[in-house]
Design a protein around this motif. Structure first.
Motif, mmCIF file in Angstrom:
data_model
loop_
_atom_site.group_PDB
_atom_site.id
_atom_site.type_symbol
_atom_site.label_atom_id
_atom_site.label_comp_id
_atom_site.label_asym_id
_atom_site.label_seq_id
_atom_site.Cartn_x
_atom_site.Cartn_y
_atom_site.Cartn_z
ATOM 1 N N ALA A 270 0.930 -1.325 0.016
ATOM 2 C CA ALA A 270 -0.052 -0.039 0.008
ATOM 3 C C ALA A 270 0.730 1.244 0.087
ATOM 4 C CB ALA A 270 -0.668 0.016 1.213
ATOM 5 N N GLY A 271 0.386 2.309 -0.811
ATOM 6 C CA GLY A 271 1.414 3.318 -0.827
ATOM 7 C C GLY A 271 2.788 3.113 -1.341
ATOM 8 N N PRO A 272 2.869 2.575 -2.534
ATOM 9 C CA PRO A 272 4.101 1.887 -3.202
ATOM 10 C C PRO A 272 5.168 2.668 -2.852
ATOM 11 C CG PRO A 272 2.730 2.772 -5.001
ATOM 12 C CD PRO A 272 1.798 2.829 -3.685
ATOM 13 N N PRO A 273 6.235 2.097 -2.470
ATOM 14 C CA PRO A 273 7.712 2.732 -2.151
ATOM 15 C C PRO A 273 8.195 2.852 -3.654
ATOM 16 C CG PRO A 273 7.938 0.255 -1.659
ATOM 17 C CD PRO A 273 6.392 0.591 -1.809
ATOM 18 N N TYR A 274 8.916 3.897 -3.703
ATOM 19 C CA TYR A 274 9.903 4.042 -4.972
ATOM 20 C C TYR A 274 11.248 4.922 -4.560
ATOM 21 C CZ TYR A 274 7.848 8.786 -4.370
ATOM 22 O OH TYR A 274 7.503 9.842 -3.794
ATOM 23 N N ALA A 275 12.039 4.794 -5.590
ATOM 24 C CA ALA A 275 13.263 5.444 -5.411
ATOM 25 C C ALA A 275 13.853 5.728 -7.040
ATOM 26 C CB ALA A 275 14.423 4.669 -5.037
ATOM 27 N N LEU A 276 14.369 7.032 -7.185
ATOM 28 C CA LEU A 276 14.792 7.664 -8.358
ATOM 29 C C LEU A 276 16.333 8.038 -8.295
ATOM 30 C CD1 LEU A 276 11.681 8.420 -8.094
ATOM 31 C CD2 LEU A 276 12.123 9.522 -10.317
ATOM 32 N N ALA A 277 17.096 7.711 -9.097
ATOM 33 C CA ALA A 277 18.241 8.127 -9.145
ATOM 34 C C ALA A 277 18.604 8.506 -10.720
ATOM 35 C CB ALA A 277 19.473 7.437 -8.814
ATOM 36 N N VAL A 278 18.293 9.985 -11.035
ATOM 37 C CA VAL A 278 18.300 10.273 -12.438
ATOM 38 C C VAL A 278 19.164 11.406 -12.882
ATOM 39 C CG1 VAL A 278 16.114 9.031 -12.910
ATOM 40 C CG2 VAL A 278 16.360 11.459 -12.315
ATOM 41 N N LYS A 279 19.344 11.612 -13.800
ATOM 42 C CA LYS A 279 20.093 12.990 -14.544
ATOM 43 C C LYS A 279 19.114 13.598 -15.743
ATOM 44 C CE LYS A 279 24.770 12.070 -13.406
ATOM 45 N NZ LYS A 279 26.337 12.114 -13.701
ATOM 46 N N ILE A 280 19.013 14.655 -15.717
ATOM 47 C CA ILE A 280 18.213 15.524 -16.620
ATOM 48 C C ILE A 280 19.144 16.626 -17.233
ATOM 49 C CG2 ILE A 280 16.284 16.884 -16.921
ATOM 50 C CD1 ILE A 280 14.809 15.321 -14.598
ATOM 51 N N GLN A 281 18.811 16.504 -18.632
ATOM 52 C CA GLN A 281 19.567 17.647 -19.357
ATOM 53 C C GLN A 281 18.967 18.265 -20.201
ATOM 54 O OE1 GLN A 281 23.181 15.301 -20.263
ATOM 55 N NE2 GLN A 281 24.323 16.583 -18.881
ATOM 56 N N GLY A 282 19.072 19.817 -20.846
ATOM 57 C CA GLY A 282 18.407 20.226 -21.725
ATOM 58 C C GLY A 282 16.875 20.195 -21.778
ATOM 59 N N VAL A 283 16.277 20.339 -20.677
ATOM 60 C CA VAL A 283 14.811 20.327 -20.733
ATOM 61 C C VAL A 283 14.004 21.465 -20.502
ATOM 62 C CG1 VAL A 283 12.811 19.426 -19.101
ATOM 63 C CG2 VAL A 283 14.701 18.014 -19.407
ATOM 64 N N ASP A 284 13.063 21.849 -21.177
ATOM 65 C CA ASP A 284 12.314 22.954 -21.281
ATOM 66 C C ASP A 284 11.526 22.827 -19.841
ATOM 67 O OD1 ASP A 284 10.558 24.906 -21.406
ATOM 68 O OD2 ASP A 284 9.936 24.608 -23.756
ATOM 69 N N PHE A 285 11.978 23.858 -18.930
ATOM 70 C CA PHE A 285 11.414 23.571 -17.695
ATOM 71 C C PHE A 285 9.942 24.210 -17.658
ATOM 72 C CE2 PHE A 285 10.335 25.479 -13.382
ATOM 73 C CZ PHE A 285 10.813 24.443 -12.794
ATOM 74 N N ASN A 286 9.491 25.301 -18.130
ATOM 75 C CA ASN A 286 8.120 25.756 -18.239
ATOM 76 C C ASN A 286 7.293 24.635 -18.802
ATOM 77 O OD1 ASN A 286 5.969 27.661 -18.147
ATOM 78 N ND2 ASN A 286 6.027 27.536 -20.352
ATOM 79 N N ALA A 287 7.538 23.903 -19.878
ATOM 80 C CA ALA A 287 6.926 22.569 -20.437
ATOM 81 C C ALA A 287 6.563 21.852 -19.454
ATOM 82 C CB ALA A 287 7.368 22.360 -21.680
ATOM 83 N N LEU A 288 7.800 21.259 -18.750
ATOM 84 C CA LEU A 288 7.792 20.326 -17.651
ATOM 85 C C LEU A 288 6.948 20.775 -16.519
ATOM 86 C CD1 LEU A 288 10.629 18.123 -16.438
ATOM 87 C CD2 LEU A 288 9.226 19.374 -14.658
ATOM 88 N N ALA A 289 7.178 22.102 -16.234
ATOM 89 C CA ALA A 289 6.510 22.664 -14.783
ATOM 90 C C ALA A 289 4.889 22.826 -15.234
ATOM 91 C CB ALA A 289 7.065 23.713 -14.334
ATOM 92 N N SER A 290 4.525 22.918 -16.317
ATOM 93 C CA SER A 290 3.016 23.150 -16.676
ATOM 94 C C SER A 290 2.311 22.051 -16.702
ATOM 95 C CB SER A 290 2.953 23.910 -18.348
ATOM 96 O OG SER A 290 3.691 25.321 -18.052
ATOM 97 N N ASP A 291 3.283 20.722 -17.068
ATOM 98 C CA ASP A 291 2.439 19.635 -16.998
ATOM 99 C C ASP A 291 2.251 19.013 -15.680
ATOM 100 O OD1 ASP A 291 1.788 19.511 -19.701
ATOM 101 O OD2 ASP A 291 3.255 18.219 -20.332
ATOM 102 N N PHE A 292 3.385 19.447 -14.843
ATOM 103 C CA PHE A 292 3.578 18.889 -13.541
ATOM 104 C C PHE A 292 2.217 19.293 -12.589
ATOM 105 C CE2 PHE A 292 5.097 18.998 -9.128
ATOM 106 C CZ PHE A 292 4.913 17.807 -8.701
ATOM 107 N N SER A 293 1.961 20.634 -12.659
ATOM 108 C CA SER A 293 0.856 21.573 -12.087
ATOM 109 C C SER A 293 0.579 22.637 -13.128
ATOM 110 C CB SER A 293 1.344 21.948 -10.590
ATOM 111 O OG SER A 293 0.381 22.723 -9.973
ATOM 112 N N LYS A 294 -0.900 22.730 -13.199
ATOM 113 C CA LYS A 294 -1.238 23.918 -14.006
ATOM 114 C C LYS A 294 -0.872 25.309 -13.090
ATOM 115 C CE LYS A 294 -4.829 21.483 -16.226
ATOM 116 N NZ LYS A 294 -6.497 21.312 -16.296
ATOM 117 N N ASP A 295 -0.657 25.262 -11.914
ATOM 118 C CA ASP A 295 -0.391 26.360 -10.852
ATOM 119 C C ASP A 295 0.813 27.012 -11.312
ATOM 120 O OD1 ASP A 295 -3.112 26.197 -9.913
ATOM 121 O OD2 ASP A 295 -2.346 24.887 -8.110
ATOM 122 N N LEU A 296 1.587 25.974 -12.045
ATOM 123 C CA LEU A 296 3.147 26.382 -12.192
ATOM 124 C C LEU A 296 3.400 27.019 -13.599
ATOM 125 C CD1 LEU A 296 5.313 23.764 -10.247
ATOM 126 C CD2 LEU A 296 4.486 26.002 -9.604
#
Length: 773
Positions: free
Chosen positions: A558-584
């Motif tokens: 229940a409430g599944p555990p997770y872990a992320l170890a990632v690198k992100i490069q060259g990402v359009d932050f506004n496009a990412l933030a807009s999909d993550f939350s309309k408030d952003l």
């Protein structure tokens, strides 16, 4: 002429009347009773007692006896083998005159017989028939020398009862069964040639049966077989007391329901029987092979059977099984039925409903995974070999094709649908090609190799057109706030398949959605073990940039555990933030680079705020802040402090960097830095997942901006550095949507003290100048 006929008829009538009066006296059967008892005793080797005998002439000549008892072989006990209330023998007249009893029919009314088999497999009836077969024939033996012989054309038992006591059918136990309402007719009765048989009886608790055809001659040696060529029928057979005999010849045990049988039997009983016919199954529930405690589904349908049955082996030449809309053809062998039964069975069927063949498969245990719904179709051409008492050890070889299947795991509240594949099975290994399935909007296709069916091990190559992680996580149990430990299943309950399955392979995802973020062209190595999925060497496209790293996620808690170890490069932050939350949306622009190492449990707001922890580095370049114009708001604050404001509606920057620690629902930093043409910012504090801001920021305005501000508000000059730049300490609060900026009171106090200090210095300098003058 008429007169002559009348005279002849009168003479004949007088002769018949005379015969009726004289024959019972001159041919009194009582005279022969001791001889008959002696003759039968010699023939059978057992004691014989016959009740009073009478000769009746009309309407047909017959001899009756009030009672008959045939003793038991001493090796089997002292109780009589047969008791009968009355015997009625229909005879021919003329042989009586030559001391020969020619019996047209011999009827035994309401007989009660005891049939016994000892632990060594010897029947009391066999010893009787062997003695009779070995006795001298009437023409030259003891019976002939006694001056009297018997020939029986038809023998009948009417309304009889048979008690069977069997110490061999179930090793170590004595089994009993009662036959009732027995109607038995034997024609051409004898011990040296086949006799006709017509038998009808009811078996206590087991239904009714009938047998007609030819039986015998009886075996001449102990352990011999009875030749038989007959038709046998069973009606509403429910096993009951006869169940051990069914198990002996077929390995099957009836739990409930019933069957009807209509078959031809030929061979030597019980050693070798060829059977052809039809079995009707009526809600028949068989005891599953293998582990105790399991139940199999009831069977409704029919079986057309052609096989050979022996106590140790059943050979099926062909069995056509019809269940609902399914037709399955079986052939093969069941062997060692009385000890450790095993099977080698070949099965074929073509695109039949799974729900119709599942009851048969359930007899063999977990051939169908727990949670597999009885939907879709299946085609099979396969052979199973191995022990019936442990079906999971059976080796299976062949092919199976499934389509339209549906699988539900107890830890996922939506089923996996539209499962299709072609399986090539070899022993405990299966190769799946053409594999496809869907879970909600998510779809998968590919190939798979399965081994160790009891605890499946899968090697996969999967291609996923669409993977909606958010939707899949919504199918899992609600997380709650606290981590939920893995639990063992309740006693007797089967663990979820996701806990038992082991998976390794490759994964290609055309489009994925996680936390509302869109990922495309993703590849990874996939491992699943102990209810946990791991994605290694993840590579994907993310909003114009790339994502690489490793991801781990729980599948069963229940409430599944997770872990992320990632690198992100060259990402359009506004496009990412807009999909993550309309408030952003539209608040922050730039190109994002980040390294993230986080773990948590549950992706809902509660789970994220209480369980998400980790560290991230942030680098956002060539962007702007548009949620507020930092200079404009700062100028307004300065104007409120006595200055006059200037500014812009947005804040462009060259870079925004920092190291972020995540925990307790906040992202905290001690080294946030923003570089821009008009100002530089160094900050520390935190931003909450609820988008609240609590930051202490040091702002250094460029020399040009500072000069403009000081020109309009000279008293700001006290805040200038040696480089001519205004240095301000600011507190930022509010939310990301509506931030608030205020000057640090400590900075204002220092500025006031500096102003007073400067004013004092100016006053002293002016006084000194006056003195000099």
């Amino acid at each position: 002429m008429k007169r002559i006929l009348l005279i002849a008829a009168g003479v004949l009538a007088l002769l018949v009347a005379a015969a009726a009066l004289i024959l019972p006296r001159i041919a009194n059967p009582e005279r022969y009773r001791p001889r008959i008892e002696q003759m039968l005793a010699e023939v059978t080797g057992r004691s014989v007692v016959i009740g009073p005998m009478r000769l009746r002439v009309f309407p047909t000549p017959r001899i009756t006896a009030d009672g008959f008892t045939l003793g038991e072989d001493p090796a089997f006990g002292k109780e009589p083998f047969l008791n009968a209330g009355r015997i009625d023998a229909r005879i021919r007249w003329m042989p009586l005159l030559s001391s020969k009893l020619d019996v047209v029919s011999f009827d035994v009314e309401k007989p009660k017989a005891s049939l016994i088999r000892d632990a060594q497999g010897r029947w009391n009836l066999v010893s009787l028939m062997q003695r009779a077969a070995a006795a001298p024939t009437p023409s030259g033996g003891a019976a002939a020398s006694s001056g009297f012989s018997v020939v029986i054309e038809r023998f009948r038992l009417i309304d009889g009862t048979l008690d069977v006591t069997d110490a061999a059918i179930t090793p170590g136990a004595t089994h009993r069964i009662e036959g009732r309402e027995i109607q038995l007719t034997l024609s051409d009765f004898g011990t040296t040639s086949p006799m006709g048989i017509d038998l009808k009886l009811g078996l206590t608790g087991s239904g009714k049966g009938a047998l007609s055809g030819h039986l015998g001659p009886p075996p001449r040696s102990e352990g011999g077989a009875w030749p038989i060529d007959a038709k046998i029928t069973l009606t509403n057979f429910i096993g009951g007391a006869a169940a051990p005999y069914l198990a002996t010849y077929t390995g099957l045990r009836i739990a409930s329901g019933s069957l009807d049988l209509d078959a031809s039997v030929k061979g030597e009983a019980p050693a070798n029987l060829d059977v052809t016919g039809t079995i009707a199954l009526k809600a028949l529930e068989l005891v599953p092979f293998g582990a105790a405690g399991r139940k199999a589904a009831p069977l409704d349908g029919s079986v057309a059977i052609d096989g050979t049955f022996t106590p140790r082996e059943t050979r099926l030449r062909k069995a056509e099984v019809h269940l609902g809309g399914a037709a399955v053809t079986l052939s093969g062998t069941l062997s060692d039925l009385q000890n450790e039964p095993s099977a080698e069975i070949h099965a074929t069927t073509s695109k039949v409903p799974l729900k119709d063949v599942a009851p048969v498969l359930s007899l063999f245990g977990s051939f169908l995974p727990r949670g597999l719904a009885l939907k879709g179709d299946i085609s099979v051409d396969a052979t199973a070999r191995g022990p019936l008492n442990d079906p999971l050890k059976m080796a299976i070889q062949g092919t199976a094709t499934v389509s339209g299947l549906e699988f539900a795991d107890p830890l996922v509240n939506q089923p996996i649908r539209d499962i299709a594949a072609t399986l090539a099975i070899a022993s405990d290994r299966a190769e799946l090609t053409g594999l496809s399935a869907s879970l909600g909007r998510s779809r998968v296709a590919g190939t798979c190799t399965i081994s160790r069916f009891a605890h499946p091990v899968l090697a996969v190559t999967l291609v996923v057109p669409l993977l909606d992680v958010d939707e899949i996580l919504s199918f899992l149990p609600a997380s709650g706030a606290a981590p939920a430990p893995a639990t063992s299943p309740a006693d007797g309950a089967a663990p979820p398949l996701l806990r038992e399955i082991t998976v390794s392979g490759t994964l290609e995802v055309a489009e994925a959605k996680a936390m509302n973020l869109k990922i495309t062209q993703a590849t990874a190595r996939l491992d699943v073990k102990n209810g946990e999925a791991q994605l290694h060497d993840v590579a994907a496209k993310l909003y114009g940039g790339t994502l690489a790293g490793d991801v781990t996620a729980g599948l069963v808690e229940a409430g599944p555990p997770y872990a992320l170890a990632v690198k992100i490069q060259g990402v359009d932050f506004n496009a990412l933030a807009s999909d993550f939350s309309k408030d952003l949306a539209g608040m922050i622009y730039g190109t994002l680079e980040t390294a993230m190492d986080v773990k948590g449990r549950g992706l809902d707001d509660t789970g994220l705020s209480k369980n998400l922890t980790g560290r991230s580095t942030l680098a956002l370049r060539n962007g702007k802040l548009t949620s507020f114009g930092f200079l404009k708001q700062l100028a307004e604050v300065l104007q409120a402090a006595g200055g006059r404001g200037i500014g812009k509606d947005e804040t462009p920057f060259d870079s925004l960097t920092g190291t972020i620690e995540i925990g307790q629902g906040r992202a905290a930093t001690q080294d946030l830095k923003l570089d821009s043409t008009d100002l530089d910012i160094n900050g520390k504090g935190s931003v909450g997942l609820d988008q609240s801001i609590a930051m202490d920021v040091g702002v250094v305005l460029s020399e040009g901006v500072s000069a403009d501000m000081v020109a309009k508000t000279p008293k700001l000059a006290t805040l200038k550095t040696a480089k001519g730049e205004l240095a301000l300490d600011v507190k930022v609060g509010g939310t990301l949507q509506k931030p608030s900026i205020g000057l640090d009171p400590k900075m204002l106090r220092r500025a006031a003290e500096e102003t007073l200090k400067n004013k004092g210095a100016d006053a002293i300098r002016k006084w000194l100048d006056r003195k000099k003058g």
